[in-house]
Motif scaffolding. Structure first.
Motif, short mmCIF file in Angstrom:
data_model
loop_
_atom_site.label_atom_id
_atom_site.label_comp_id
_atom_site.label_asym_id
_atom_site.label_seq_id
_atom_site.Cartn_x
_atom_site.Cartn_y
_atom_site.Cartn_z
N GLY A 191 -5.63 3.96 -2.87
CA GLY A 191 -4.68 4.72 -2.09
C GLY A 191 -4.09 3.96 -0.93
O GLY A 191 -3.60 4.55 0.04
N GLU A 192 -4.09 2.62 -1.04
CA GLU A 192 -3.59 1.77 0.03
C GLU A 192 -2.14 1.36 -0.21
O GLU A 192 -1.70 1.27 -1.38
CB GLU A 192 -4.44 0.51 0.14
CG GLU A 192 -5.80 0.73 0.76
CD GLU A 192 -5.69 1.13 2.22
OE1 GLU A 192 -5.40 0.27 3.07
OE2 GLU A 192 -5.88 2.32 2.52
N PRO A 193 -1.38 1.07 0.85
CA PRO A 193 -0.02 0.55 0.67
C PRO A 193 -0.06 -0.73 -0.15
O PRO A 193 -0.90 -1.60 0.09
CB PRO A 193 0.44 0.27 2.11
CG PRO A 193 -0.41 1.16 2.96
CD PRO A 193 -1.74 1.24 2.26
N ALA A 194 0.82 -0.82 -1.13
CA ALA A 194 0.76 -1.94 -2.07
C ALA A 194 1.82 -3.01 -1.79
O ALA A 194 2.18 -3.78 -2.67
CB ALA A 194 0.90 -1.44 -3.50
N ALA A 195 2.32 -3.07 -0.54
CA ALA A 195 3.29 -4.10 -0.18
C ALA A 195 2.54 -5.42 0.01
O ALA A 195 1.62 -5.51 0.84
CB ALA A 195 4.01 -3.72 1.11
N VAL A 196 2.90 -6.43 -0.77
CA VAL A 196 2.22 -7.72 -0.74
C VAL A 196 3.26 -8.83 -0.66
O VAL A 196 4.24 -8.82 -1.41
CB VAL A 196 1.34 -7.92 -2.00
CG1 VAL A 196 0.63 -9.26 -1.95
CG2 VAL A 196 0.34 -6.78 -2.15
N LEU A 197 3.05 -9.80 0.22
CA LEU A 197 3.93 -10.96 0.30
C LEU A 197 3.58 -11.94 -0.81
O LEU A 197 2.40 -12.06 -1.18
CB LEU A 197 3.77 -11.65 1.65
CG LEU A 197 4.04 -10.81 2.90
CD1 LEU A 197 3.74 -11.64 4.15
CD2 LEU A 197 5.46 -10.30 2.91
N THR A 198 4.55 -12.61 -1.36
CA THR A 198 4.28 -13.62 -2.38
C THR A 198 4.58 -15.01 -1.84
O THR A 198 5.50 -15.21 -1.04
CB THR A 198 5.11 -13.39 -3.65
OG1 THR A 198 6.50 -13.33 -3.32
CG2 THR A 198 4.69 -12.10 -4.32
N PHE A 199 3.81 -15.96 -2.28
CA PHE A 199 3.89 -17.35 -1.81
C PHE A 199 3.62 -18.24 -3.01
O PHE A 199 2.55 -18.19 -3.60
CB PHE A 199 2.82 -17.58 -0.73
CG PHE A 199 2.78 -18.95 -0.13
CD1 PHE A 199 3.21 -19.15 1.17
CD2 PHE A 199 2.28 -20.04 -0.83
CE1 PHE A 199 3.14 -20.41 1.76
CE2 PHE A 199 2.22 -21.30 -0.26
CZ PHE A 199 2.65 -21.48 1.04
N HIS A 200 4.57 -19.03 -3.39
CA HIS A 200 4.31 -19.99 -4.47
C HIS A 200 5.24 -21.18 -4.31
O HIS A 200 6.38 -21.15 -4.73
CB HIS A 200 4.48 -19.37 -5.85
CG HIS A 200 3.83 -20.20 -6.92
ND1 HIS A 200 2.76 -19.78 -7.65
CD2 HIS A 200 4.07 -21.47 -7.33
CE1 HIS A 200 2.37 -20.73 -8.48
NE2 HIS A 200 3.16 -21.77 -8.30
N VAL A 201 4.74 -22.19 -3.66
CA VAL A 201 5.47 -23.44 -3.49
C VAL A 201 4.89 -24.44 -4.46
O VAL A 201 3.67 -24.64 -4.50
CB VAL A 201 5.34 -23.96 -2.05
CG1 VAL A 201 6.05 -25.30 -1.89
CG2 VAL A 201 5.91 -22.94 -1.07
N PRO A 202 5.70 -25.08 -5.30
CA PRO A 202 5.17 -26.04 -6.28
C PRO A 202 4.46 -27.21 -5.60
O PRO A 202 4.75 -27.56 -4.45
CB PRO A 202 6.42 -26.52 -7.02
CG PRO A 202 7.46 -25.50 -6.75
CD PRO A 202 7.16 -24.94 -5.40
#
Length: 295
Positions: free
Chosen positions: A92-103
């Motif tokens: 039941g938590e907010p599901a806003a997640v930052l994404t990070f993927h630098v090659p």
């Protein structure tokens, strides 16, 4: 007692060689009054194959910290995003997640863009605490490696840059189970002495507080149990939620990190093992009076 539970190693990972006594207690004390927490997880064991270990622990710890008043921000790779969001949704938590993927650059190591994105994240969120749960930490050669020594660098973004770039004022916490995660650099010498494979995979990324457990999710649950004892209120999730979280992670694309099969297991252990550990910790977070010794 929580220390003894964390030290259990049913998968035979060899954690006794680098187990940190009192790790969960120290981490909980450091997090008790955290204000802004940046929490990362996600361990890709192959292309499009995030582990079931990590997201449930991150969701559980993040929920506990939010309940205690902290602002929690999650960050992970795009591939690990769905399992983490699935685990958060179950609780039941907010599901806003930052994404990070630098090659990664050719020949290993992050590209310059990693430093820029890291600096941007740290400046924007100004975390008082950084927490990693089952997240790859680079070895001496700059590679991220599996427990078997296989390079996984291609599929895991350099999120450990956050911990390398953090200021001395930022409290850092790492939770792992194999020696190749963020934080294990704190006991690098001990990991390296555990054998040839350990020497190859040992992370060099240090943290102020390291929690080692038989399964990384368990380490996160142990910290939450200690937070509950400090706060005087229950904070752990239920057995039903544990079952639902792991299954939801699999439905969202996660696999068992050891078998690499899309099944509701974590590190080769069936759900009853994880539920059993959770139930033991739930007993520990709210000690009951026994009425004194039996006669």
């Amino acid at each position: 007692m929580i220390d003894q539970l964390m030290a259990l190693d049913p998968g035979g990972r060899g954690i006794a060689a680098f187990f940190v006594r009192g790790g969960a207690t120290a981490a909980a004390r450091a997090l008790r009054r955290s204000r802004r927490v940046l929490l990362t997880t996600g361990f890709m064991v192959g292309p499009g194959l995030p582990e079931t270990d990590g997201p449930p622990g991150a969701a559980c710890l993040g929920r506990a910290l939010r309940a205690l008043g902290a602002e929690v921000t999650y960050v992970t790779d795009a591939v690990a995003l769905p399992p983490l969001q699935a685990a958060l949704k179950i609780l039941g938590e907010p599901a806003a997640v930052l994404t990070f993927h630098v090659p990664h650059a050719a020949g290993g190591g992050p590209e310059p863009g990693a430093a820029r994105q890291t600096a941007r994240l740290l400046a924007e969120h100004q975390p008082t605490h950084l927490v990693a749960i089952e997240r790859p930490g680079r070895a001496r050669d700059g590679e991220y490696r599996s427990a078997r020594g296989q390079s996984l660098t291609e599929w895991n973004g350099p999120l450990d840059e956050l911990f390398l770039a953090a200021s001395a004022r930022t409290v850092t916490v790492g939770i792992g189970d194999g020696g190749n995660e963020i934080g294990m650099g704190t006991v690098h010498a001990r990991v390296a002495r555990a054998g040839a494979v350990f020497r190859a995979i040992a992370s060099v990324v240090k943290v102020r507080h390291l929690v080692v457990a038989g399964v990384s999710n368990w380490g996160a649950y142990g910290v939450v149990a200690e937070l509950a004892r400090l706060a005087g209120r229950p904070l752990l999730h239920t057995a039903e939620e544990e079952d639902a979280m792991v299954r939801a992670c699999v439905d969202a694309g996660a696999v068992d990190g050891l078998t690499r099969r899309a099944e509701p297991t974590v590190d080769g252990l069936p759900l009853p093992a994880h539920i059993g550990m959770l139930e033991l910790l739930r007993t520990m977070e709210s000690p009951r009076s026994t009425g004194g010794p039996k006669k």
